[in-house]
Scaffold this active site. Structure first.
Site, PDB file in Angstrom:
ATOM      1  N   ASN A  16      12.716 -66.107  10.409  1.00 12.19           N
ATOM      2  CA  ASN A  16      12.427 -65.074  11.574  1.00 12.19           C
ATOM      3  C   ASN A  16      11.818 -64.055  10.812  1.00 12.19           C
ATOM      4  OD1 ASN A  16      14.141 -62.171  11.261  1.00 12.19           O
ATOM      5  ND2 ASN A  16      15.362 -63.951  10.165  1.00 12.19           N
TER       6      ASN A  16
ATOM      7  N   PHE B  36      13.661 -55.979  12.469  1.00 14.40           N
ATOM      8  CA  PHE B  36      14.594 -54.790  13.208  1.00 14.40           C
ATOM      9  C   PHE B  36      14.376 -54.404  14.427  1.00 14.40           C
ATOM     10  CE2 PHE B  36      15.803 -53.092   8.352  1.00 14.40           C
ATOM     11  CZ  PHE B  36      16.338 -54.280   8.322  1.00 14.40           C
TER      12      PHE B  36
ATOM     13  N   SER C  26      16.329 -56.900   4.204  1.00 14.14           N
ATOM     14  CA  SER C  26      15.420 -57.840   4.977  1.00 14.14           C
ATOM     15  C   SER C  26      14.161 -58.073   4.531  1.00 14.14           C
ATOM     16  CB  SER C  26      15.395 -57.106   6.282  1.00 14.14           C
ATOM     17  OG  SER C  26      14.264 -57.649   7.110  1.00 14.14           O
TER      18      SER C  26
ATOM     19  N   ASN D 292      11.453 -58.148   6.255  1.00 17.28           N
ATOM     20  CA  ASN D 292      10.738 -58.324   7.264  1.00 17.28           C
ATOM     21  C   ASN D 292      10.138 -56.552   7.749  1.00 17.28           C
ATOM     22  OD1 ASN D 292      10.401 -60.923   7.889  1.00 17.28           O
ATOM     23  ND2 ASN D 292      12.478 -60.786   9.103  1.00 17.28           N
ATOM     24  N   THR D 293      10.813 -55.540   6.732  1.00 17.45           N
ATOM     25  CA  THR D 293      10.220 -54.314   6.890  1.00 17.45           C
ATOM     26  C   THR D 293       9.672 -54.062   5.578  1.00 17.45           C
ATOM     27  OG1 THR D 293      12.132 -53.675   8.365  1.00 17.45           O
ATOM     28  CG2 THR D 293      11.185 -51.889   7.028  1.00 17.45           C
TER      29      THR D 293
ATOM     30  N   LYS E  79      24.381 -55.712   1.213  1.00 17.41           N
ATOM     31  CA  LYS E  79      23.851 -56.857   1.485  1.00 17.41           C
ATOM     32  C   LYS E  79      22.509 -57.031   0.668  1.00 17.41           C
ATOM     33  CE  LYS E  79      22.678 -60.313   5.213  1.00 17.41           C
ATOM     34  NZ  LYS E  79      22.888 -60.578   6.594  1.00 17.41           N
TER      35      LYS E  79
ATOM     36  N   ASN F   1      21.082 -62.492   2.174  1.00 14.28           N
ATOM     37  CA  ASN F   1      20.062 -62.455   3.311  1.00 14.28           C
ATOM     38  C   ASN F   1      19.171 -63.761   3.010  1.00 14.28           C
ATOM     39  OD1 ASN F   1      18.600 -61.432   5.445  1.00 14.28           O
ATOM     40  ND2 ASN F   1      19.208 -59.394   4.749  1.00 14.28           N
TER      41      ASN F   1
HETATM   42  C1  LIG Z   1      17.202 -64.714  13.511  1.00 11.45           C
HETATM   43  C2  LIG Z   1      17.804 -63.941  12.468  1.00 11.45           C
HETATM   44  C3  LIG Z   1      17.995 -62.533  12.245  1.00 11.45           C
HETATM   45  C4  LIG Z   1      18.763 -62.164  11.406  1.00 11.45           C
HETATM   46  N1  LIG Z   1      18.875 -60.471  11.364  1.00 11.45           N
HETATM   47  C5  LIG Z   1      19.288 -59.990  10.383  1.00 11.45           C
HETATM   48  C6  LIG Z   1      19.400 -58.451  10.546  1.00 11.45           C
HETATM   49  O1  LIG Z   1      19.051 -57.838  11.521  1.00 11.45           O
HETATM   50  N2  LIG Z   1      20.262 -58.115   9.581  1.00 11.45           N
HETATM   51  C7  LIG Z   1      20.677 -58.754   8.491  1.00 11.45           C
HETATM   52  O2  LIG Z   1      21.324 -58.037   7.560  1.00 11.45           O
HETATM   53  N3  LIG Z   1      20.631 -60.028   8.539  1.00 11.45           N
HETATM   54  C8  LIG Z   1      19.800 -60.772   9.370  1.00 11.45           C
HETATM   55  N4  LIG Z   1      19.908 -61.961   9.536  1.00 11.45           N
HETATM   56  C9  LIG Z   1      20.196 -62.832   8.086  1.00 11.45           C
HETATM   57  C10 LIG Z   1      21.637 -63.561   8.461  1.00 11.45           C
HETATM   58  O3  LIG Z   1      22.809 -62.449   8.582  1.00 11.45           O
HETATM   59  C11 LIG Z   1      22.203 -64.279   7.152  1.00 11.45           C
HETATM   60  O4  LIG Z   1      22.304 -63.434   6.165  1.00 11.45           O
HETATM   61  C12 LIG Z   1      21.063 -65.138   6.921  1.00 11.45           C
HETATM   62  O5  LIG Z   1      20.555 -66.042   8.083  1.00 11.45           O
HETATM   63  C13 LIG Z   1      21.606 -66.527   5.996  1.00 11.45           C
HETATM   64  O6  LIG Z   1      22.755 -67.165   6.708  1.00 11.45           O
HETATM   65  P1  LIG Z   1      22.582 -68.487   7.694  1.00 11.45           P
HETATM   66  O7  LIG Z   1      21.780 -69.467   6.571  1.00 11.45           O
HETATM   67  O8  LIG Z   1      23.905 -69.076   7.804  1.00 11.45           O
HETATM   68  O9  LIG Z   1      21.862 -68.190   8.689  1.00 11.45           O
HETATM   69  C14 LIG Z   1      19.258 -62.596  10.394  1.00 11.45           C
HETATM   70  C15 LIG Z   1      19.110 -64.092  10.240  1.00 11.45           C
HETATM   71  C16 LIG Z   1      18.441 -64.886  11.342  1.00 11.45           C
HETATM   72  C17 LIG Z   1      18.235 -66.313  11.374  1.00 11.45           C
END
Ligand SMILES: Cc1cc2nc3c(=O)[nH]c(=O)nc-3n(C[C@H](O)[C@H](O)[C@H](O)COP(=O)(O)O)c2cc1C
Length: 344
Positions: A108, A112, A171, A173-174, A207, A235
Protein backbone atom coordinates in the site's frame (compact mmCIF):
# COMPACT_ATOMS: atom_id res chain seq x y z
CA UNK A 1 -17.92 -15.50 8.29
CA UNK A 2 -17.85 -19.18 7.34
CA UNK A 3 -18.75 -18.01 3.84
CA UNK A 4 -15.48 -16.12 3.36
CA UNK A 5 -13.71 -18.90 1.40
CA UNK A 6 -16.64 -18.83 -1.03
CA UNK A 7 -16.83 -15.04 -1.23
CA UNK A 8 -13.09 -14.46 -1.54
CA UNK A 9 -12.76 -15.14 -5.32
CA UNK A 10 -15.57 -12.65 -5.90
CA UNK A 11 -14.03 -10.04 -3.62
CA UNK A 12 -10.67 -10.55 -5.34
CA UNK A 13 -12.18 -9.60 -8.72
CA UNK A 14 -12.74 -6.10 -7.32
CA UNK A 15 -10.12 -3.39 -7.09
CA UNK A 16 -8.48 -3.83 -3.67
CA UNK A 17 -9.41 -0.41 -2.30
CA UNK A 18 -13.02 -0.78 -3.45
CA UNK A 19 -13.18 -4.21 -1.80
CA UNK A 20 -11.91 -2.69 1.42
CA UNK A 21 -14.55 0.07 1.34
CA UNK A 22 -17.29 -2.52 0.74
CA UNK A 23 -15.95 -4.59 3.63
CA UNK A 24 -16.14 -1.63 6.02
CA UNK A 25 -19.68 -0.83 4.82
CA UNK A 26 -20.71 -4.47 5.29
CA UNK A 27 -19.17 -4.57 8.76
CA UNK A 28 -21.24 -1.53 9.71
CA UNK A 29 -24.32 -3.72 9.30
CA UNK A 30 -23.15 -6.00 12.11
CA UNK A 31 -24.05 -5.12 15.68
CA UNK A 32 -21.21 -3.50 17.61
CA UNK A 33 -19.87 -6.04 20.05
CA UNK A 34 -17.31 -6.09 22.77
CA UNK A 35 -14.44 -8.45 23.35
CA UNK A 36 -15.38 -11.12 25.83
CA UNK A 37 -13.22 -13.28 28.03
CA UNK A 38 -13.79 -16.91 27.17
CA UNK A 39 -10.07 -17.67 27.62
CA UNK A 40 -8.88 -16.37 31.00
CA UNK A 41 -5.38 -17.67 30.27
CA UNK A 42 -5.06 -15.12 27.45
CA UNK A 43 -5.88 -11.99 29.44
CA UNK A 44 -2.85 -9.77 29.80
CA UNK A 45 -2.06 -6.42 31.39
CA UNK A 46 0.05 -3.99 29.39
CA UNK A 47 0.67 -0.33 30.29
CA UNK A 48 -2.00 -0.51 32.98
CA UNK A 49 -4.67 -1.74 30.55
CA UNK A 50 -6.28 -5.15 30.92
CA UNK A 51 -6.52 -6.79 27.47
CA UNK A 52 -9.05 -9.67 27.32
CA UNK A 53 -6.83 -11.37 24.73
CA UNK A 54 -3.58 -10.32 23.02
CA UNK A 55 -4.79 -10.34 19.40
CA UNK A 56 -5.36 -6.83 18.06
CA UNK A 57 -6.41 -5.22 14.80
CA UNK A 58 -3.45 -3.25 13.39
CA UNK A 59 -3.77 0.39 12.33
CA UNK A 60 -4.89 1.19 8.80
CA UNK A 61 -7.83 -1.21 8.49
CA UNK A 62 -10.28 1.09 10.28
CA UNK A 63 -8.54 4.41 9.78
CA UNK A 64 -11.55 6.57 10.68
CA UNK A 65 -12.82 4.39 13.54
CA UNK A 66 -16.01 3.44 11.71
CA UNK A 67 -16.24 -0.19 12.86
CA UNK A 68 -14.26 -0.48 16.11
CA UNK A 69 -17.18 -2.10 17.97
CA UNK A 70 -17.81 -4.57 15.15
CA UNK A 71 -14.14 -5.61 15.07
CA UNK A 72 -14.12 -6.12 18.84
CA UNK A 73 -17.24 -8.22 18.37
CA UNK A 74 -15.35 -10.44 15.91
CA UNK A 75 -13.00 -11.46 18.70
CA UNK A 76 -10.18 -8.95 18.64
CA UNK A 77 -8.82 -8.14 22.09
CA UNK A 78 -8.21 -4.54 21.00
CA UNK A 79 -8.55 -2.36 17.94
CA UNK A 80 -6.21 0.38 16.76
CA UNK A 81 -7.88 3.07 14.63
CA UNK A 82 -5.96 5.58 12.47
CA UNK A 83 -3.56 6.76 11.31
CA UNK A 84 -5.30 10.10 11.81
CA UNK A 85 -3.76 13.41 10.83
CA UNK A 86 -4.91 16.76 12.25
CA UNK A 87 -6.55 17.87 9.00
CA UNK A 88 -8.45 15.52 6.64
CA UNK A 89 -6.25 14.29 3.83
CA UNK A 90 -6.98 12.62 0.46
CA UNK A 91 -3.78 10.57 0.32
CA UNK A 92 -1.94 9.49 -2.83
CA UNK A 93 -3.54 9.00 -6.27
CA UNK A 94 -5.19 5.64 -6.98
CA UNK A 95 -4.42 2.83 -7.47
CA UNK A 96 -2.55 2.73 -4.18
CA UNK A 97 -3.48 -0.65 -2.68
CA UNK A 98 -2.39 -3.94 -4.24
CA UNK A 99 -3.05 -7.57 -3.35
CA UNK A 100 -0.09 -9.86 -3.98
CA UNK A 101 -2.14 -13.05 -3.75
CA UNK A 102 0.66 -15.44 -4.78
CA UNK A 103 2.76 -14.01 -1.96
CA UNK A 104 -0.04 -13.66 0.62
CA UNK A 105 1.04 -10.04 0.81
CA UNK A 106 -0.19 -6.48 0.35
CA UNK A 107 1.54 -3.35 -0.91
CA UNK A 108 0.00 0.00 0.00
CA UNK A 109 0.96 3.59 -0.62
CA UNK A 110 -2.16 5.22 0.77
CA UNK A 111 -0.29 8.19 2.25
CA UNK A 112 -2.52 8.70 5.31
CA UNK A 113 -5.89 9.17 3.62
CA UNK A 114 -8.23 9.90 6.53
CA UNK A 115 -11.10 12.13 7.65
CA UNK A 116 -8.98 14.04 10.17
CA UNK A 117 -9.14 14.42 13.94
CA UNK A 118 -12.39 16.38 14.21
CA UNK A 119 -14.61 13.93 12.29
CA UNK A 120 -13.22 10.90 14.05
CA UNK A 121 -13.31 12.40 17.54
CA UNK A 122 -17.01 13.11 17.06
CA UNK A 123 -17.52 9.47 16.07
CA UNK A 124 -15.46 8.13 18.97
CA UNK A 125 -17.23 10.36 21.47
CA UNK A 126 -20.47 8.53 20.62
CA UNK A 127 -19.10 5.06 21.36
CA UNK A 128 -19.84 3.58 24.78
CA UNK A 129 -16.76 3.72 27.01
CA UNK A 130 -15.65 0.50 28.62
CA UNK A 131 -16.83 -1.52 25.60
CA UNK A 132 -13.35 -2.75 24.75
CA UNK A 133 -9.89 -1.33 24.15
CA UNK A 134 -9.61 1.14 21.28
CA UNK A 135 -6.25 2.76 20.58
CA UNK A 136 -5.84 5.77 18.33
CA UNK A 137 -2.85 6.00 16.01
CA UNK A 138 -1.80 9.54 15.06
CA UNK A 139 0.44 10.99 12.35
CA UNK A 140 1.35 14.20 10.57
CA UNK A 141 -0.22 15.88 7.54
CA UNK A 142 1.90 15.57 4.40
CA UNK A 143 2.06 19.34 3.86
CA UNK A 144 2.56 20.21 7.53
CA UNK A 145 5.13 22.90 8.29
CA UNK A 146 5.68 21.45 11.78
CA UNK A 147 5.25 17.71 11.95
CA UNK A 148 6.07 17.42 15.64
CA UNK A 149 3.28 19.91 16.36
CA UNK A 150 0.90 17.69 14.38
CA UNK A 151 1.68 14.73 16.67
CA UNK A 152 1.17 16.91 19.74
CA UNK A 153 -2.20 18.06 18.35
CA UNK A 154 -3.22 14.45 17.69
CA UNK A 155 -2.28 13.42 21.20
CA UNK A 156 -4.03 16.37 22.85
CA UNK A 157 -7.21 15.89 20.82
CA UNK A 158 -7.44 12.13 21.15
CA UNK A 159 -6.19 11.63 24.73
CA UNK A 160 -9.69 11.96 26.26
CA UNK A 161 -11.15 9.45 23.75
CA UNK A 162 -8.46 6.78 23.42
CA UNK A 163 -7.55 3.87 25.66
CA UNK A 164 -4.03 4.26 24.29
CA UNK A 165 -2.33 6.43 21.69
CA UNK A 166 0.17 5.34 19.04
CA UNK A 167 2.75 7.67 17.56
CA UNK A 168 3.28 6.47 14.00
CA UNK A 169 6.61 7.61 12.61
CA UNK A 170 7.08 4.54 10.44
CA UNK A 171 4.80 4.90 7.44
CA UNK A 172 6.91 4.82 4.27
CA UNK A 173 4.25 6.73 2.32
CA UNK A 174 4.68 10.23 3.72
CA UNK A 175 8.02 11.47 2.40
CA UNK A 176 10.51 12.16 5.21
CA UNK A 177 8.28 10.80 7.99
CA UNK A 178 10.62 7.98 8.92
CA UNK A 179 13.38 10.55 9.58
CA UNK A 180 11.57 11.17 12.89
CA UNK A 181 13.09 7.86 14.00
CA UNK A 182 16.51 9.57 14.00
CA UNK A 183 17.97 10.29 17.42
CA UNK A 184 17.68 14.09 17.78
CA UNK A 185 14.32 14.31 16.01
CA UNK A 186 12.91 11.43 18.05
CA UNK A 187 14.02 12.96 21.32
CA UNK A 188 12.24 16.24 20.47
CA UNK A 189 9.15 14.37 19.27
CA UNK A 190 8.87 12.28 22.44
CA UNK A 191 9.22 15.37 24.64
CA UNK A 192 6.44 17.16 22.73
CA UNK A 193 4.16 14.14 22.77
CA UNK A 194 4.59 13.50 26.49
CA UNK A 195 3.91 17.12 27.30
CA UNK A 196 0.75 17.03 25.16
CA UNK A 197 -0.38 13.83 26.86
CA UNK A 198 0.07 15.32 30.33
CA UNK A 199 0.08 13.42 33.62
CA UNK A 200 -3.39 11.96 33.40
CA UNK A 201 -3.60 10.95 29.74
CA UNK A 202 -3.60 7.40 28.34
CA UNK A 203 -0.47 5.32 27.68
CA UNK A 204 1.52 6.21 24.55
CA UNK A 205 3.02 3.61 22.22
CA UNK A 206 5.59 4.22 19.47
CA UNK A 207 5.27 2.39 16.14
CA UNK A 208 8.50 1.59 14.33
CA UNK A 209 9.63 0.55 10.88
CA UNK A 210 11.30 -2.82 10.29
CA UNK A 211 13.87 -1.10 8.07
CA UNK A 212 16.31 -0.03 10.79
CA UNK A 213 20.06 -0.48 11.33
CA UNK A 214 21.49 -1.87 14.59
CA UNK A 215 22.61 1.62 15.66
CA UNK A 216 19.07 2.99 15.11
CA UNK A 217 17.67 0.22 17.28
CA UNK A 218 20.06 0.98 20.13
CA UNK A 219 19.31 4.71 19.90
CA UNK A 220 15.54 4.16 19.86
CA UNK A 221 15.77 1.76 22.80
CA UNK A 222 17.78 4.26 24.83
CA UNK A 223 15.34 7.11 24.08
CA UNK A 224 12.10 5.23 24.68
CA UNK A 225 12.61 3.03 27.75
CA UNK A 226 11.02 4.87 30.68
CA UNK A 227 9.26 7.36 28.40
CA UNK A 228 7.04 5.37 26.04
CA UNK A 229 4.60 2.76 27.39
CA UNK A 230 5.21 0.21 24.59
CA UNK A 231 6.86 -0.21 21.19
CA UNK A 232 5.01 -1.60 18.16
CA UNK A 233 7.34 -3.63 15.94
CA UNK A 234 6.61 -3.20 13.10
CA UNK A 235 5.05 -1.24 10.27
CA UNK A 236 5.38 -2.24 6.59
CA UNK A 237 8.75 -2.63 4.84
CA UNK A 238 10.14 -0.77 1.84
CA UNK A 239 12.42 -3.74 1.13
CA UNK A 240 11.34 -6.38 -1.39
CA UNK A 241 12.19 -9.97 -0.52
CA UNK A 242 11.71 -12.41 -3.42
CA UNK A 243 8.08 -11.99 -4.58
CA UNK A 244 6.10 -13.82 -7.24
CA UNK A 245 3.27 -11.37 -7.89
CA UNK A 246 3.14 -8.97 -10.85
CA UNK A 247 2.65 -6.12 -8.37
CA UNK A 248 5.99 -6.81 -6.64
CA UNK A 249 7.65 -3.64 -7.97
CA UNK A 250 4.85 -1.25 -6.94
CA UNK A 251 6.25 1.45 -4.64
CA UNK A 252 4.93 1.51 -1.08
CA UNK A 253 4.98 -0.55 2.09
CA UNK A 254 4.94 -4.34 1.89
CA UNK A 255 3.06 -6.37 4.52
CA UNK A 256 1.85 -9.92 5.03
CA UNK A 257 3.76 -13.21 4.72
CA UNK A 258 6.96 -11.80 3.13
CA UNK A 259 7.34 -9.39 6.08
CA UNK A 260 7.15 -12.16 8.68
CA UNK A 261 10.84 -13.05 9.05
CA UNK A 262 12.00 -9.42 9.07
CA UNK A 263 9.38 -8.32 11.62
CA UNK A 264 10.23 -11.25 13.91
CA UNK A 265 13.93 -10.41 13.67
CA UNK A 266 13.27 -6.74 14.55
CA UNK A 267 11.16 -7.85 17.50
CA UNK A 268 14.09 -9.96 18.73
CA UNK A 269 16.43 -7.01 18.16
CA UNK A 270 14.23 -4.69 20.23
CA UNK A 271 13.84 -7.27 22.96
CA UNK A 272 17.63 -7.64 23.11
CA UNK A 273 18.20 -3.86 23.03
CA UNK A 274 15.62 -3.11 25.74
CA UNK A 275 16.15 -6.21 27.89
CA UNK A 276 12.42 -6.49 28.49
CA UNK A 277 12.26 -3.04 30.12
CA UNK A 278 9.40 -1.89 27.88
CA UNK A 279 6.42 -3.90 26.59
CA UNK A 280 6.61 -4.91 22.92
CA UNK A 281 3.70 -5.32 20.50
CA UNK A 282 4.38 -7.47 17.42
CA UNK A 283 2.99 -6.87 13.93
CA UNK A 284 4.04 -8.07 10.49
CA UNK A 285 3.05 -11.29 8.75
CA UNK A 286 1.17 -12.85 11.66
CA UNK A 287 -1.43 -15.24 10.22
CA UNK A 288 -1.85 -18.09 12.73
CA UNK A 289 -1.81 -19.00 16.40
CA UNK A 290 1.68 -20.47 15.86
CA UNK A 291 2.89 -17.13 14.44
CA UNK A 292 1.36 -15.29 17.41
CA UNK A 293 2.98 -17.62 19.95
CA UNK A 294 6.39 -17.26 18.26
CA UNK A 295 6.15 -13.46 18.72
CA UNK A 296 5.03 -13.83 22.31
CA UNK A 297 7.94 -16.14 23.05
CA UNK A 298 10.29 -13.66 21.38
CA UNK A 299 9.08 -10.94 23.74
CA UNK A 300 5.74 -9.56 22.54
CA UNK A 301 2.97 -9.02 25.11
CA UNK A 302 0.43 -8.31 22.34
CA UNK A 303 0.20 -8.96 18.60
CA UNK A 304 -1.59 -7.14 15.78
CA UNK A 305 -2.80 -8.36 12.39
CA UNK A 306 -3.96 -6.79 9.16
CA UNK A 307 -2.85 -8.37 5.86
CA UNK A 308 -3.75 -11.94 6.83
CA UNK A 309 -7.38 -10.81 7.21
CA UNK A 310 -7.47 -10.19 3.45
CA UNK A 311 -6.62 -13.83 2.79
CA UNK A 312 -8.17 -15.59 5.78
CA UNK A 313 -11.32 -13.52 6.32
CA UNK A 314 -13.02 -11.94 9.31
CA UNK A 315 -13.05 -15.11 11.41
CA UNK A 316 -9.25 -15.07 11.72
CA UNK A 317 -8.98 -13.20 15.03
CA UNK A 318 -11.28 -15.63 16.83
CA UNK A 319 -9.39 -18.59 15.32
CA UNK A 320 -6.00 -17.24 16.45
CA UNK A 321 -7.37 -16.55 19.93
CA UNK A 322 -8.72 -20.09 20.29
CA UNK A 323 -5.57 -21.63 18.83
CA UNK A 324 -3.29 -19.61 21.07
CA UNK A 325 -5.18 -20.77 24.14
CA UNK A 326 -4.73 -24.40 23.08
CA UNK A 327 -1.02 -23.92 22.30
CA UNK A 328 -0.29 -22.22 25.64
CA UNK A 329 -2.02 -25.02 27.52
CA UNK A 330 -0.16 -27.67 25.53
CA UNK A 331 3.19 -26.04 26.29
CA UNK A 332 2.40 -25.79 29.98
CA UNK A 333 1.97 -22.01 30.32
CA UNK A 334 -0.59 -21.03 32.96
CA UNK A 335 -0.91 -17.54 31.49
CA UNK A 336 0.11 -15.55 28.44
CA UNK A 337 2.36 -13.38 30.61
CA UNK A 338 4.39 -16.47 31.53
CA UNK A 339 5.13 -17.11 27.86
CA UNK A 340 6.21 -13.53 27.06
CA UNK A 341 9.92 -13.59 26.27
CA UNK A 342 10.30 -17.25 27.21
CA UNK A 343 12.44 -17.77 24.09
CA UNK A 344 14.34 -14.48 24.41
C1 LIG B 1 -3.56 -1.28 3.54
C2 LIG B 1 -2.74 -0.99 4.75
C3 LIG B 1 -2.84 0.25 5.36
C4 LIG B 1 -2.10 0.54 6.50
N1 LIG B 1 -2.23 1.75 7.11
C5 LIG B 1 -1.55 2.01 8.25
C6 LIG B 1 -1.73 3.23 8.93
O1 LIG B 1 -2.52 4.10 8.54
N2 LIG B 1 -1.00 3.44 10.06
C7 LIG B 1 -0.14 2.49 10.57
O2 LIG B 1 0.47 2.72 11.62
N3 LIG B 1 0.03 1.31 9.94
C8 LIG B 1 -0.65 1.05 8.80
N4 LIG B 1 -0.48 -0.16 8.19
C9 LIG B 1 0.49 -1.14 8.73
C10 LIG B 1 -0.17 -2.20 9.59
O3 LIG B 1 -0.76 -1.61 10.74
C11 LIG B 1 0.86 -3.27 10.04
O4 LIG B 1 1.84 -2.65 10.87
C12 LIG B 1 1.57 -3.92 8.86
O5 LIG B 1 0.69 -4.10 7.78
C13 LIG B 1 2.19 -5.28 9.23
O6 LIG B 1 1.20 -6.19 9.66
P1 LIG B 1 0.53 -7.29 8.66
O7 LIG B 1 1.67 -8.00 7.96
O8 LIG B 1 -0.27 -8.18 9.55
O9 LIG B 1 -0.31 -6.52 7.70
C14 LIG B 1 -1.22 -0.45 7.04
C15 LIG B 1 -1.14 -1.71 6.42
C16 LIG B 1 -1.88 -1.99 5.30
C17 LIG B 1 -1.77 -3.35 4.66
Amino acid sequence: MALYPLLRPLIFTLDAERAHRLTIDALKLLPAGRSTLPHPRLAVEVAGLRFPNPVGLAAGFDKDAEVTGQMLGLGFGFVEAGTLTPRPQAGNPRPRLFRLAEDRAVINRFGFNNQGLAATSARLARRPRGAGIVGINVGANKDSADRIADYATGVRTMAPLADYLTINISSPNTPGLRALQDKAALDALLAAVLEARGDSGPPVFLKLAPDLEPQDIDDIAALTVGRMDALIVSNTTITRPALASRHAAEPGGLSGAPLKALALQRLRDFRAATGGAIPLIAAGGIASAEDALARVRAGASLVQIYSALVYEGPGLAARIVRGLDVLLAREGFASLAEAVGSAA
